[in-house]
Enzyme design. Structure first.
Site, PDB file in Angstrom:
ATOM      1  CG  ASP A  52      -1.998  -1.079   1.110  1.00  0.00           C
ATOM      2  OD1 ASP A  52      -2.304  -1.503  -0.021  1.00  0.00           O
ATOM      3  OD2 ASP A  52      -2.517  -1.514   2.160  1.00  0.00           O
ATOM      4  NE  ARG A  80      -3.352   2.453   1.397  1.00  0.00           N
ATOM      5  CZ  ARG A  80      -3.594   2.590   2.697  1.00  0.00           C
ATOM      6  NH1 ARG A  80      -3.134   3.633   3.346  1.00  0.00           N
ATOM      7  NH2 ARG A  80      -4.288   1.679   3.358  1.00  0.00           N
TER       8      ARG A  80
HETATM    9  C1  S3P Z   1      -5.286  -5.773   3.245  1.00  0.00           C
HETATM   10  C2  S3P Z   1      -4.461  -6.456   2.426  1.00  0.00           C
HETATM   11  C3  S3P Z   1      -3.794  -5.872   1.259  1.00  0.00           C
HETATM   12  C4  S3P Z   1      -3.849  -4.352   1.248  1.00  0.00           C
HETATM   13  C5  S3P Z   1      -5.183  -3.820   1.684  1.00  0.00           C
HETATM   14  C6  S3P Z   1      -5.560  -4.343   3.059  1.00  0.00           C
HETATM   15  C7  S3P Z   1      -5.894  -6.489   4.386  1.00  0.00           C
HETATM   16  O1  S3P Z   1      -4.439  -6.380   0.112  1.00  0.00           O
HETATM   17  O2  S3P Z   1      -3.520  -3.840  -0.016  1.00  0.00           O
HETATM   18  O3  S3P Z   1      -5.144  -2.393   1.741  1.00  0.00           O
HETATM   19  O4  S3P Z   1      -6.384  -5.826   5.317  1.00  0.00           O
HETATM   20  O5  S3P Z   1      -5.869  -7.721   4.377  1.00  0.00           O
HETATM   21  P1  S3P Z   1      -3.921  -7.758  -0.511  1.00  0.00           P
HETATM   22  O6  S3P Z   1      -3.542  -8.606   0.619  1.00  0.00           O
HETATM   23  O7  S3P Z   1      -5.052  -8.362  -1.264  1.00  0.00           O
HETATM   24  O8  S3P Z   1      -2.759  -7.381  -1.377  1.00  0.00           O
END
Ligand code: S3P
EC number: 2.5.1.19
Length: 449
Positions: free
Chosen positions: A335, A408
């Protein structure tokens, strides 16, 4: 506090943020408290809702995304106190007792709400659930969780050959699987583990690299039995545990701290102390990347709070240097790539970010959007199929840019604007409220002429 430099205008549901650094430049000084971790906030609400008894959550993120999660679980019978205070109580309804909602569940902009919840809904027999989200979420791939759930026996229908929301889920008794996920995604891993909660036997997820492990930590704290094999990045959950409500203290979100880490690194003379930041090793890729770039960041007052490591972060301005970011570190800073791209604009040399094609299916196509919006400010940035190439040292000029509805991106553009010549106008600034409702207020508080 500097409102002449940083000005927010609201009209209806839209906000425009204007940033006009003085010709002499600006300075950043002060101490910041950042909002609660978004991932941990979702999980605390969800596990609180399905556990027996009361869960008390302190430090919950009061952003739009956790509000979506709270509303969905309220619609299925959980009693969750209003999200107007960082202390929230959840009266759980017990595992297996989510009620069939009379309305469509609305996940808003939140991929975590939709994907994690699908694991729970698919495994609640004899109930029908419908789930949707905003335009961004309705365009994001759900097949990554639907396919493994179908292998477990789930019945899910959606647009585009059962891959896009709105979705309809007919709950079933599922069977356990060992799922080898092709992507390192905490949302995929967590969805399958949550489905495994309601499934007799042992459900395992193996991922190609370790993604954030907040689900594993919190499931164990609530009483679930997990086997974690760190050598193969595998997690096994045993079905039908007794989950008991807990007290959860949510640490500050390192993904929100990242904006200040980069801001203070690139603004001459800046120094910031960011208090109470979660430094779970599955999230600290941003600290490692900034360290590779020569940033001056120190960790103070390290401690562990309800199973999650926390520290205060002190950051001082310094000349950054370029680096290459690729491979297993990517899921640990997934992120933070937009704000890392901003850091790279002020680093000596060419920074390469690779293996990050996942960014194309986030709240926006973050590779395309960050390249095009920073490009409008004169940045030397090229989009790669799976990343970005950024050459630092070119002066930025203020421009009119757009968040493209992505929180973001909105905040990353605001940090870039602090070092641009002239005025930057950021349209769609309201997106910041998804994960950081006080972002502009905090920026004003630390900005000095
Ligand atoms: C998150 C996992 C991430 C991240 C998202 C929040 C979570 O996504 O990008 O903002 O809380 O499990 P991915 O695990 O699918 O990449």
């Amino acid at each position: 506090m500097s409102k002449s430099i940083i000005n927010l205008q609201s009209a209806e549901n839209q906000q425009t943020l204007t940033i006009t650094p003085p010709n002499t430049g600006l300075s950043l000084q002060g101490t910041l408290q950042i909002p609660g971790d978004k991932s941990i906030s979702h999980r605390a609400l969800m596990l609180g809702a399905i556990a027996e008894g009361e869960t008390i959550i302190e430090g919950l993120l009061l952003g739009e995304d956790p509000r979506s999660t709270a509303d969905c679980f309220r619609a299925m019978g959980a009693k969750i106190s209003p999200l107007n205070n960082e202390k929230v109580t959840v009266q759980g309804i017990g595992l297996g007792h989510l009620q069939e909602p009379s309305e469509v569940l609305e996940a808003g902009n939140s991929g975590t709400t939709m994907r994690l919840m699908l694991g729970l809904l698919a495994s609640h027999p004899d109930r029908l659930f419908c789930v949707t989200g905003d335009a961004s979420l309705r365009s994001r791939p759900m097949s990554r969780v639907i396919k493994p759930l179908q292998t477990m026996g789930a019945k899910i229908w959606g647009r585009n050959n059962n891959s896009l929301a709105p979705l309809a889920i007919q709950g079933q008794t599922l069977k356990p699987i060992h799922y080898h996920s092709p992507i390192a995604s905490a949302q995929v891993k967590s969805c399958i583990l949550l489905a495994g909660l309601m499934t007799e036997g042992k459900t395992t997820v193996t991922e190609p690299a370790l993604s954030r492990d907040h689900s594993e930590r919190m499931l164990q704290a609530f009483g679930a039995t997990l086997d974690i094999d760190a050598t193969t990045n595998s997690v096994t959950i045993t079905g039908h545990p007794e989950l008991t409500g807990q007290k959860v203290i949510v640490p500050g979100d390192i993904s929100s701290a990242a904006f200040w880490l980069v801001a203070a690194s690139i603004v001459e003379g800046a120094e910031l102390l960011i208090e109470n930041v979660g430094i779970n090793p599955t999230r600290t890729g941003i600290l490692e990347a900034l360290e590779m770039m020569g940033a001056n960041i120190s960790l103070e007052n390290e401690r562990v709070i309800t199973g999650e490591p926390v520290a205060d972060l002190r950051v001082k301005a310094t000349q950054l240097k370029a680096c290459t970011i690729q491979g297993e570190i990517i899921p640990r800073l997934i992120d933070e790539v937009p704000i890392l791209a901003v850091a790279a604009l002020f680093a000596q040399g060419t920074t390469i970010i690779k293996d990050a094609a996942e960014l194309r299916v986030k709240e926006s196509d973050r590779l395309a959007v960050i390249a095009s919006q920073l490009g409008k400010m004169g940045a030397n940035i090229t989009e790669l199929p799976d990343g970005l190439e950024i050459t630092g040292g070119k002066e930025l000029n203020g421009a009119e840019v757009d968040s493209c509805g992505d929180h973001r991106i909105a905040m990353s553009l605001a940090i870039a604007a602090l070092r641009a010549k002239g005025k930057t106008i950021i349209n769609g600034a309201e997106a910041a409220a998804i994960s950081y409702p006080e972002f502009v207020e905090s920026l004003q508080a630390i900005t000095l002429e």
